[in-house]
Design an enzyme around this catalytic site. Sequence first.
Site, PDB file in Angstrom:
ATOM      1  N   GLU A 128      54.039   9.263  49.719  1.00 58.70           N
ATOM      2  CA  GLU A 128      54.476  10.198  48.534  1.00 58.70           C
ATOM      3  C   GLU A 128      54.418  11.588  48.715  1.00 58.70           C
ATOM      4  O   GLU A 128      55.132  12.386  48.653  1.00 58.70           O
ATOM      5  CB  GLU A 128      53.652   9.775  46.986  1.00 58.70           C
ATOM      6  N   THR A 181      63.539  18.441  44.761  1.00 57.83           N
ATOM      7  CA  THR A 181      62.270  18.316  44.150  1.00 57.83           C
ATOM      8  C   THR A 181      61.668  19.778  44.061  1.00 57.83           C
ATOM      9  O   THR A 181      60.948  20.213  43.133  1.00 57.83           O
ATOM     10  CB  THR A 181      61.455  17.322  44.895  1.00 57.83           C
TER      11      THR A 181
HETATM   12  P1  ADP Z   1      62.736   9.865  44.035  1.00 57.64           P
HETATM   13  O1  ADP Z   1      62.820  11.269  43.165  1.00 57.64           O
HETATM   14  O2  ADP Z   1      63.871   8.875  43.635  1.00 57.64           O
HETATM   15  O3  ADP Z   1      61.303   9.269  43.696  1.00 57.64           O
HETATM   16  P2  ADP Z   1      61.689  11.409  45.974  1.00 57.64           P
HETATM   17  O4  ADP Z   1      62.299  12.568  45.772  1.00 57.64           O
HETATM   18  O5  ADP Z   1      60.407  10.844  45.691  1.00 57.64           O
HETATM   19  O6  ADP Z   1      62.717  10.100  45.399  1.00 57.64           O
HETATM   20  O7  ADP Z   1      61.917  10.983  47.632  1.00 57.64           O
HETATM   21  C1  ADP Z   1      62.938  11.185  48.332  1.00 57.64           C
HETATM   22  C2  ADP Z   1      62.580  11.961  49.729  1.00 57.64           C
HETATM   23  O8  ADP Z   1      61.906  11.179  50.580  1.00 57.64           O
HETATM   24  C3  ADP Z   1      63.927  12.173  50.397  1.00 57.64           C
HETATM   25  O9  ADP Z   1      63.883  13.418  51.075  1.00 57.64           O
HETATM   26  C4  ADP Z   1      63.793  11.243  51.564  1.00 57.64           C
HETATM   27  O10 ADP Z   1      64.253  11.693  52.695  1.00 57.64           O
HETATM   28  C5  ADP Z   1      62.471  11.080  51.840  1.00 57.64           C
HETATM   29  N1  ADP Z   1      62.005   9.640  52.275  1.00 57.64           N
HETATM   30  C6  ADP Z   1      61.533   9.319  53.567  1.00 57.64           C
HETATM   31  N2  ADP Z   1      61.404   7.815  53.585  1.00 57.64           N
HETATM   32  C7  ADP Z   1      62.112   7.224  52.451  1.00 57.64           C
HETATM   33  C8  ADP Z   1      62.067   5.994  52.193  1.00 57.64           C
HETATM   34  N3  ADP Z   1      61.865   4.993  53.180  1.00 57.64           N
HETATM   35  N4  ADP Z   1      62.723   5.837  50.943  1.00 57.64           N
HETATM   36  C9  ADP Z   1      63.142   6.813  50.109  1.00 57.64           C
HETATM   37  N5  ADP Z   1      63.062   8.218  50.597  1.00 57.64           N
HETATM   38  C10 ADP Z   1      62.229   8.396  51.631  1.00 57.64           C
END
Ligand code: ADP
Length: 310
Positions: A128, A181
């Site tokens: 995260e 974000t």
């Molecule tokens: P969500 O809002 O759906 O939780 P996040 O904003 O926390 O998604 O995460 C997305 C970010 O994490 C993107 O920048 C993405 O490129 C990066 N990332 C790296 N590895 C992964 C992965 N295995 N799965 C999803 N996102 C990833």
Amino acid sequence: MKSIRIFTPATVANLSCGFDVLGCCLDTVGDEMLISLTSEPGIRITKIEGADLPMETDKNVAGVAVQALLLDYKKDLGVTIEIYKKIKAGSGIGSSAASSAGAVWAVNHLLGNPYTPQELVKFAMEGEKLASGNAHADNVAPALLGGFTLVRSYNPLDVIKLHSPKDLVMTVIHPQIEVKTSDSRSVIKHNVSLQQAIHQWGNVGGLVAGLFTEDYNLIGRSLEDVIIEPLRSILIPEFKNVKNAAIEKGALGCGISGSGPSIFALSKGLKIATDVAEAIRVVYAKTGLEFDIHISQINSNGVKIIEEIQ
Ligand code: ADP
């Protein structure tokens, strides 16, 4: 070589009143992963389907989370990771958390469970940190422990699994717009008034009490956010109309899922959750924006095994 194929769930973080501390686990939305222990040391991401994400171990949250686990485990092991993405990145329903949590859960399982799910949270949080710059646990905790979870404290880390009343059903709409974000973090104020804080911690306590006593009205009254939602909801088209439509159809509460743009509504029973889905579909159809709607019961187990391959 031992392998395991898992379902790793989407999650709804914050749940209105519990910014960075509350979350819950979904059942019908999630990714699949195939994780193997190999004789050749090192972590390798060998396949990603369904999303354009980095294959480099140190740039993908799954690789970073497993790296944190292996560093603590202190054995030179080989791990290969295949990711089959169904949760869109940046949706606000824990896309990165599903990969981080799923990867460490699977490796732990293949090693014979040396760590408890609670102990896995700190490894998944490293993923995260890579995704958002902030090692928050409100998505990875429910993905690993299942049900509703509370991060009582970050320092020291203290994660508590709450009770899940069986009739709760989530409806989630994911408008396919990009909310960075960084933008959704930048609109948040870093100081809150005592009056706001009193309001908010009253609701957190109320929600936790409502979950344990299965008091659906109390759950509904407590799904209120006086700190983050008024600022962040401006970034989400039709937020107010979606919320009004959901409440009118009988949802207990409705708010922003994680940092958005997804919006969740929590209802008692599948019938109301389905009516809510229809009502918010009507609201969003008028915008011309693309969107997905998910209906899901609460997944009280978290990550699930699809297949073990010896
Ligand atoms: P969500 O809002 O759906 O939780 P996040 O904003 O926390 O998604 O995460 C997305 C970010 O994490 C993107 O920048 C993405 O490129 C990066 N990332 C790296 N590895 C992964 C992965 N295995 N799965 C999803 N996102 C990833």
